[in-house]
Design an enzyme around this catalytic site. Structure first.
Site, PDB file in Angstrom:
ATOM      1  N   CYS A  83      55.578-108.427-104.344  1.00 37.75           N
ATOM      2  CA  CYS A  83      54.570-107.377-104.258  1.00 37.75           C
ATOM      3  C   CYS A  83      53.238-108.021-103.914  1.00 37.75           C
ATOM      4  O   CYS A  83      52.889-109.061-104.467  1.00 37.75           O
ATOM      5  CB  CYS A  83      54.479-106.662-105.600  1.00 37.75           C
ATOM      6  SG  CYS A  83      53.240-105.366-105.652  1.00 37.75           S
ATOM      7  N   HIS A  88      60.252 -99.040-105.403  1.00 40.84           N
ATOM      8  CA  HIS A  88      59.159 -99.955-105.756  1.00 40.84           C
ATOM      9  C   HIS A  88      57.799 -99.280-105.532  1.00 40.84           C
ATOM     10  O   HIS A  88      56.917 -99.347-106.397  1.00 40.84           O
ATOM     11  CB  HIS A  88      59.289-101.230-104.905  1.00 40.84           C
ATOM     12  CG  HIS A  88      58.187-102.227-105.081  1.00 40.84           C
ATOM     13  ND1 HIS A  88      58.405-103.497-105.583  1.00 40.84           N
ATOM     14  CD2 HIS A  88      56.858-102.160-104.800  1.00 40.84           C
ATOM     15  CE1 HIS A  88      57.242-104.138-105.628  1.00 40.84           C
ATOM     16  NE2 HIS A  88      56.292-103.360-105.148  1.00 40.84           N
ATOM     17  N   GLU A  89      57.646 -98.614-104.385  1.00 46.12           N
ATOM     18  CA  GLU A  89      56.346 -97.998-104.065  1.00 46.12           C
ATOM     19  C   GLU A  89      56.078 -96.773-104.938  1.00 46.12           C
ATOM     20  O   GLU A  89      54.945 -96.567-105.382  1.00 46.12           O
ATOM     21  CB  GLU A  89      56.260 -97.635-102.581  1.00 46.12           C
ATOM     22  CG  GLU A  89      56.405 -98.803-101.617  1.00 46.12           C
ATOM     23  CD  GLU A  89      55.536-100.015-101.925  1.00 46.12           C
ATOM     24  OE1 GLU A  89      54.456 -99.856-102.534  1.00 46.12           O
ATOM     25  OE2 GLU A  89      55.945-101.137-101.578  1.00 46.12           O
ATOM     26  N   HIS A 101      54.651 -97.713-108.185  1.00 44.80           N
ATOM     27  CA  HIS A 101      53.201 -97.972-108.179  1.00 44.80           C
ATOM     28  C   HIS A 101      52.418 -96.701-108.514  1.00 44.80           C
ATOM     29  O   HIS A 101      51.374 -96.760-109.161  1.00 44.80           O
ATOM     30  CB  HIS A 101      52.741 -98.466-106.801  1.00 44.80           C
ATOM     31  CG  HIS A 101      52.908 -99.949-106.580  1.00 44.80           C
ATOM     32  ND1 HIS A 101      52.243-100.896-107.322  1.00 44.80           N
ATOM     33  CD2 HIS A 101      53.655-100.639-105.676  1.00 44.80           C
ATOM     34  CE1 HIS A 101      52.574-102.110-106.883  1.00 44.80           C
ATOM     35  NE2 HIS A 101      53.431-101.984-105.885  1.00 44.80           N
TER      36      HIS A 101
HETATM   37 NI    NI Z   1      54.252-103.560-104.757  1.00 46.59          NI
END
Ligand code: NI
Length: 169
Positions: free
Chosen positions: A99, A141-142, A145
Protein backbone atom coordinates in the site's frame (compact mmCIF):
# COMPACT_ATOMS: atom_id res chain seq x y z
CA UNK A 1 -4.40 18.19 -12.62
CA UNK A 2 -2.04 17.57 -9.76
CA UNK A 3 -0.18 14.77 -8.05
CA UNK A 4 -1.43 14.76 -4.47
CA UNK A 5 0.65 13.83 -1.41
CA UNK A 6 -0.08 10.39 0.03
CA UNK A 7 -0.85 10.12 3.74
CA UNK A 8 1.24 7.51 5.45
CA UNK A 9 0.60 5.18 8.35
CA UNK A 10 0.16 5.99 11.24
CA UNK A 11 -1.63 9.19 10.13
CA UNK A 12 -4.93 9.12 12.08
CA UNK A 13 -6.88 10.30 9.01
CA UNK A 14 -6.30 6.85 7.49
CA UNK A 15 -8.36 5.35 10.32
CA UNK A 16 -11.46 7.46 9.63
CA UNK A 17 -14.61 6.34 7.87
CA UNK A 18 -15.17 8.27 4.64
CA UNK A 19 -18.47 9.90 3.72
CA UNK A 20 -20.67 8.99 0.75
CA UNK A 21 -20.46 11.26 -2.29
CA UNK A 22 -23.78 13.00 -2.86
CA UNK A 23 -23.23 13.72 -6.55
CA UNK A 24 -20.47 13.52 -9.15
CA UNK A 25 -20.12 17.28 -9.57
CA UNK A 26 -17.48 19.06 -11.64
CA UNK A 27 -15.48 19.46 -8.43
CA UNK A 28 -15.66 15.73 -7.69
CA UNK A 29 -14.72 14.96 -11.27
CA UNK A 30 -11.67 17.25 -11.07
CA UNK A 31 -10.65 15.51 -7.85
CA UNK A 32 -10.94 12.12 -9.59
CA UNK A 33 -8.56 13.38 -12.30
CA UNK A 34 -6.04 14.26 -9.58
CA UNK A 35 -6.55 10.92 -7.87
CA UNK A 36 -5.84 9.08 -11.13
CA UNK A 37 -2.80 11.21 -11.87
CA UNK A 38 -1.50 10.44 -8.38
CA UNK A 39 -2.04 6.70 -8.88
CA UNK A 40 -0.26 6.83 -12.25
CA UNK A 41 2.72 8.60 -10.66
CA UNK A 42 3.52 5.30 -8.89
CA UNK A 43 4.40 2.72 -11.55
CA UNK A 44 2.82 -0.66 -10.78
CA UNK A 45 0.29 0.86 -8.40
CA UNK A 46 -3.03 -0.98 -8.82
CA UNK A 47 -5.30 1.17 -6.72
CA UNK A 48 -5.87 4.28 -4.66
CA UNK A 49 -8.58 5.53 -2.32
CA UNK A 50 -9.56 9.16 -1.74
CA UNK A 51 -8.76 9.13 2.01
CA UNK A 52 -5.14 8.26 1.14
CA UNK A 53 -4.80 11.82 -0.15
CA UNK A 54 -6.73 13.31 2.76
CA UNK A 55 -10.14 13.49 1.06
CA UNK A 56 -12.63 11.57 3.21
CA UNK A 57 -14.98 10.72 0.33
CA UNK A 58 -16.05 7.26 -0.77
CA UNK A 59 -14.12 7.19 -4.05
CA UNK A 60 -11.59 4.59 -5.20
CA UNK A 61 -9.73 3.82 -8.41
CA UNK A 62 -8.41 0.40 -9.39
CA UNK A 63 -6.42 -0.74 -12.41
CA UNK A 64 -4.82 -4.17 -12.18
CA UNK A 65 -4.01 -4.25 -15.90
CA UNK A 66 -0.66 -2.58 -15.05
CA UNK A 67 0.29 -5.47 -12.76
CA UNK A 68 2.09 -8.70 -13.63
CA UNK A 69 -0.55 -10.96 -12.10
CA UNK A 70 -3.58 -8.74 -12.65
CA UNK A 71 -2.88 -8.32 -16.36
CA UNK A 72 -2.96 -12.10 -16.86
CA UNK A 73 -6.44 -12.46 -15.39
CA UNK A 74 -9.84 -11.23 -16.43
CA UNK A 75 -10.08 -7.56 -15.42
CA UNK A 76 -11.95 -4.32 -16.16
CA UNK A 77 -8.88 -2.15 -16.77
CA UNK A 78 -9.31 1.24 -15.14
CA UNK A 79 -12.23 1.38 -12.73
CA UNK A 80 -13.37 4.48 -10.89
CA UNK A 81 -15.88 3.51 -8.21
CA UNK A 82 -17.88 6.14 -6.33
CA UNK A 83 -19.71 4.96 -3.20
CA UNK A 84 -18.65 1.35 -3.84
CA UNK A 85 -20.49 -1.31 -1.88
CA UNK A 86 -19.55 -4.98 -1.83
CA UNK A 87 -22.88 -6.76 -2.23
CA UNK A 88 -21.51 -10.30 -2.10
CA UNK A 89 -18.19 -12.08 -1.95
CA UNK A 90 -16.96 -15.64 -1.91
CA UNK A 91 -14.00 -17.99 -2.01
CA UNK A 92 -10.65 -17.42 -0.39
CA UNK A 93 -7.17 -16.43 -1.52
CA UNK A 94 -4.02 -15.49 0.34
CA UNK A 95 -2.29 -12.61 -1.45
CA UNK A 96 0.82 -10.51 -0.79
CA UNK A 97 -0.35 -6.89 -0.52
CA UNK A 98 1.32 -3.53 -0.31
CA UNK A 99 0.00 0.00 0.00
CA UNK A 100 1.32 3.47 -0.82
CA UNK A 101 0.31 4.51 2.69
CA UNK A 102 2.40 1.71 4.24
CA UNK A 103 5.55 1.90 2.11
CA UNK A 104 7.83 -0.08 4.41
CA UNK A 105 5.86 -3.33 4.59
CA UNK A 106 4.05 -5.96 2.61
CA UNK A 107 1.90 -8.71 4.08
CA UNK A 108 0.04 -11.88 3.26
CA UNK A 109 -3.64 -11.12 3.60
CA UNK A 110 -6.61 -13.42 3.23
CA UNK A 111 -9.24 -12.03 0.88
CA UNK A 112 -12.32 -13.27 -0.96
CA UNK A 113 -11.70 -14.77 -4.41
CA UNK A 114 -14.54 -12.80 -6.01
CA UNK A 115 -16.68 -9.80 -5.20
CA UNK A 116 -19.91 -8.34 -6.55
CA UNK A 117 -19.79 -4.56 -6.35
CA UNK A 118 -22.41 -1.85 -6.66
CA UNK A 119 -21.10 1.68 -7.29
CA UNK A 120 -21.50 4.83 -9.30
CA UNK A 121 -19.24 5.38 -12.28
CA UNK A 122 -17.41 8.67 -12.63
CA UNK A 123 -20.28 9.75 -14.87
CA UNK A 124 -22.64 9.17 -11.92
CA UNK A 125 -24.27 6.06 -13.45
CA UNK A 126 -24.98 2.98 -11.34
CA UNK A 127 -22.73 0.04 -12.18
CA UNK A 128 -22.83 -3.50 -10.84
CA UNK A 129 -19.80 -5.59 -11.61
CA UNK A 130 -18.14 -8.82 -10.63
CA UNK A 131 -14.39 -8.99 -10.11
CA UNK A 132 -12.22 -12.04 -9.57
CA UNK A 133 -8.68 -12.84 -8.49
CA UNK A 134 -6.24 -9.98 -8.14
CA UNK A 135 -8.79 -7.36 -9.20
CA UNK A 136 -11.12 -8.59 -6.45
CA UNK A 137 -8.25 -8.19 -3.96
CA UNK A 138 -7.54 -4.64 -5.13
CA UNK A 139 -11.21 -3.68 -4.75
CA UNK A 140 -11.41 -5.16 -1.25
CA UNK A 141 -8.19 -3.35 -0.27
CA UNK A 142 -9.42 0.03 -1.58
CA UNK A 143 -12.92 -0.28 -0.11
CA UNK A 144 -11.24 -1.06 3.24
CA UNK A 145 -9.53 2.35 3.05
CA UNK A 146 -12.98 3.99 2.93
CA UNK A 147 -13.84 2.34 6.24
CA UNK A 148 -10.55 3.23 7.90
CA UNK A 149 -8.87 -0.16 7.52
CA UNK A 150 -5.37 -0.82 6.23
CA UNK A 151 -4.05 -4.21 5.12
CA UNK A 152 -2.16 -4.24 8.42
CA UNK A 153 -5.54 -4.65 10.13
CA UNK A 154 -6.18 -7.81 8.08
CA UNK A 155 -2.94 -9.62 8.86
CA UNK A 156 -3.61 -12.70 10.95
CA UNK A 157 -0.04 -13.12 12.24
CA UNK A 158 2.35 -10.16 12.45
CA UNK A 159 5.14 -12.69 13.11
CA UNK A 160 4.80 -14.81 10.00
CA UNK A 161 2.75 -12.73 7.53
CA UNK A 162 4.29 -9.25 7.71
CA UNK A 163 7.43 -8.42 5.70
CA UNK A 164 9.68 -5.38 5.67
CA UNK A 165 10.70 -3.99 2.29
CA UNK A 166 13.43 -1.65 1.27
CA UNK A 167 11.53 0.47 -1.21
CA UNK A 168 8.06 0.85 -2.68
CA UNK A 169 7.65 -0.87 -6.05
NI1 NI B 1 -3.75 0.92 0.13
Amino acid sequence: MAILPILQFPDPRLKEKSAPVTGVTAEVSAFIDDLLETMRAFPGCVGIAAPQVGNQSRIVAVDVSVHRRGSQEENHGLLVLVNPEILAMGGKQLVREGCMSVPDYTANVQRAQWVLVDALSREGKQVILEAIGFEAVAIQHEVDHLDGYLFLDRVSSIKTDLFRRKRYR
